[in-house]
Design an enzyme around this catalytic site. Structure first.
Site, PDB file in Angstrom:
ATOM      1  N   TYR A  21      23.215  36.577  36.897  1.00  0.00           N
ATOM      2  CA  TYR A  21      22.792  37.385  35.752  1.00  0.00           C
ATOM      3  C   TYR A  21      21.743  38.410  36.175  1.00  0.00           C
ATOM      4  CZ  TYR A  21      25.739  34.849  32.637  1.00  0.00           C
ATOM      5  OH  TYR A  21      26.851  34.363  32.024  1.00  0.00           O
ATOM      6  N   LYS A  75      31.126  25.711  43.304  1.00  0.00           N
ATOM      7  CA  LYS A  75      32.166  26.294  44.164  1.00  0.00           C
ATOM      8  C   LYS A  75      31.577  26.307  45.577  1.00  0.00           C
ATOM      9  CE  LYS A  75      36.116  28.607  44.599  1.00  0.00           C
ATOM     10  NZ  LYS A  75      37.447  28.008  44.376  1.00  0.00           N
ATOM     11  N   ASP A  77      37.107  25.750  39.617  1.00  0.00           N
ATOM     12  CA  ASP A  77      38.486  26.071  39.245  1.00  0.00           C
ATOM     13  C   ASP A  77      39.254  24.812  38.865  1.00  0.00           C
ATOM     14  OD1 ASP A  77      37.958  25.551  41.901  1.00  0.00           O
ATOM     15  OD2 ASP A  77      39.358  27.002  42.721  1.00  0.00           O
ATOM     16  N   ASP A 107      28.853  29.512  31.303  1.00  0.00           N
ATOM     17  CA  ASP A 107      29.213  30.435  30.228  1.00  0.00           C
ATOM     18  C   ASP A 107      30.735  30.459  30.046  1.00  0.00           C
ATOM     19  OD1 ASP A 107      28.869  32.355  28.282  1.00  0.00           O
ATOM     20  OD2 ASP A 107      28.903  34.020  29.706  1.00  0.00           O
ATOM     21  N   ASP A 125      33.345  28.563  26.790  1.00  0.00           N
ATOM     22  CA  ASP A 125      34.319  29.214  25.889  1.00  0.00           C
ATOM     23  C   ASP A 125      35.699  28.581  26.053  1.00  0.00           C
ATOM     24  OD1 ASP A 125      32.224  30.996  25.272  1.00  0.00           O
ATOM     25  OD2 ASP A 125      33.607  32.678  25.047  1.00  0.00           O
TER      26      ASP A 125
HETATM   27 MG    MG Z   1      29.438  33.459  26.538  1.00  0.00          MG
END
Ligand code: MG
Ligand code: NAI
Length: 359
Positions: A131, A186, A219, A243, A247
């Site tokens: 970020y 990962k 993954d 994040d 979702d």
């Molecule tokens: Mg989000």
């Protein structure tokens, strides 16, 4: 002796004012039912603040928030903020980093009638990683060495990995369900950064011998979350993976309208649904307010974990039970349109309030 709690209301953009109003109504009803004294204080943020002050996160908003016991934030339409916003690119990133809200807790739970039994929590690091608005002291963590190339900086620190791991193990212990933490990474590709993350997760696990630690590549865990979500309990991961996975996971249990989250640190916590400002349905009165309502109940739980005031915990349970009951009813006239029902945001909220007030 009961005390009064000051809760900051930050409406946000798009459907923000609609779902935050709903959370406020439900919290007011639950507080009344549990003799909890709550005062709401409104502070401008997002487009509302930009129009008035030329910035999306004015200093007075930040000062007001720091005086409150907890905050309820609606979604911010960060994708549409103008470049001359002094808080560009993202007010919510500034809040998370500035108040050190290092843990983003995102529960994924099935509430709907006839759904698979899913009940896990994603614990997402919130202050660094890829970020670019929060991983440097000064400046932005994406660079253009030439006009055809972008370099993105990823930051992983031992301190952030340690505290997010400890948060995940404590949560697994308090849930007392499967007593399982899955570290998602990962490390076969991001050998150094995710290597450090895994090292800290393993170190932290030593203080929690009663909790099983598994780990998996992001993954492959992504696929397992879709194929067999019921086997997970607590997942701990870095910012970007958390994040994305949250979702994906929300889709398993009925969509973003049902995905709550809490941003928390040592001193402060903020209720903030996972979803965005949903410009496609804003102002229509059809947004599902459950995510914001359940985020608010998480805020009460967090306050309880800080000061032990049992009325906060009771209030959170009152909210959770009412939401659970209405969602499980499966009745079209009680559910919002995203869940296949035909209730408006206001009608759904009234139903929750009625359920709370019922003797
Ligand atoms: Mg989000
Ligand atoms: P979004 O989450 O706003 O919407 C995605 C889809 O889900 C849309 O079809 C929307 O109608 C639906 N949806 C979302 N929440 C819903 C709810 N409570 N009830 C019913 N349907 C709901 O994501 P999108 O469209 O990618 O982003 C819109 C804006 O929100 C962008 O400016 C983005 O930057 C911002 N955003 C803000 C977040 C935050 O403040 N926490 C998180 C994600 C995006």
């Amino acid at each position: 002796m009961t005390r009064e709690y000051k809760i900051a209301i930050l409406n946000g953009d798009g459907i923000g004012p609609e779902v935050v109003d709903s959370a406020k109504r439900v919290l007011t009803a639950a507080a009344e039912d549990n003799s909890l004294a709550i005062t709401f204080l409104d502070f401008p943020i997002g487009w509302q603040a930009y129009r008035k002050f030329g910035r999306t996160l004015p200093p007075d908003t930040l000062a007001g928030m720091s005086e409150c016991d907890g905050w309820i934030l609606g979604p911010l339409e960060a994708g549409s903020y103008p470049k001359d916003d002094k808080d560009y690119p993202m007010a919510s990133g500034k809040i998370r980093k500035g108040f050190d809200l290092f843990a983003n807790i995102r529960p994924v739970k099935s509430f709907l009638k006839g759904s698979k039994k899913i009940d896990f929590v994603i614990v997402r690091e919130n202050t660094e990683d890829f970020y670019p608005d929060r991983n440097l002291f000064k400046g932005y963590g994406e660079f253009w060495p030439d006009e055809d190339t972008v370099l993105s900086l990823r930051v992983v620190t031992r301190r952030a990995c340690k505290r997010i791991s400890e948060t995940a193990f404590s949560l697994a212990r308090s849930r007392a369900s499967k007593r399982l933490v899955t570290a998602v990474h990962k490390s076969n590709v991001l050998i150094e950064g995710d290597g450090l993350f895994l090292e800290e997760v393993r170190k932290a696990s030593k203080a929690f011998p009663d909790i099983i630690l598994n780990d998996g590549l992001v993954d492959s865990v992504g696929m397992q979350l879709v194929l067999s979500p019921e086997k997970f309990d607590v997942l701990v991961t870095t910012n970007l993976f958390g994040d994305i996975l949250s979702d994906v996971a929300a889709a398993e249990v009925g969509g973003l309208g049902l995905a709550p989250s809490l941003n928390s640190g040592e001193k402060y916590a903020m209720a903030q649904a996972v979803h965005g400002s949903a410009p496609d349905i804003a102002g229509k009165g059809i947004a599902n307010p459950v995510a914001e309502i359940l985020s608010t109940s998480m805020l009460l739980e967090w306050l309880h974990s800080r000061n032990g005031d049992e009325s906060l915990k009771r209030c959170a349970s009152t909210i959770d039970n009412a939401v659970t009951k209405i969602l499980a009813s499966g009745e079209k006239e009680l559910l919002t349109t995203d869940l296949g029902g035909n209730a408006s945001t206001g009608q759904f909220t009234s139903e929750i309030v009625r359920e709370i007030a019922a003797p």
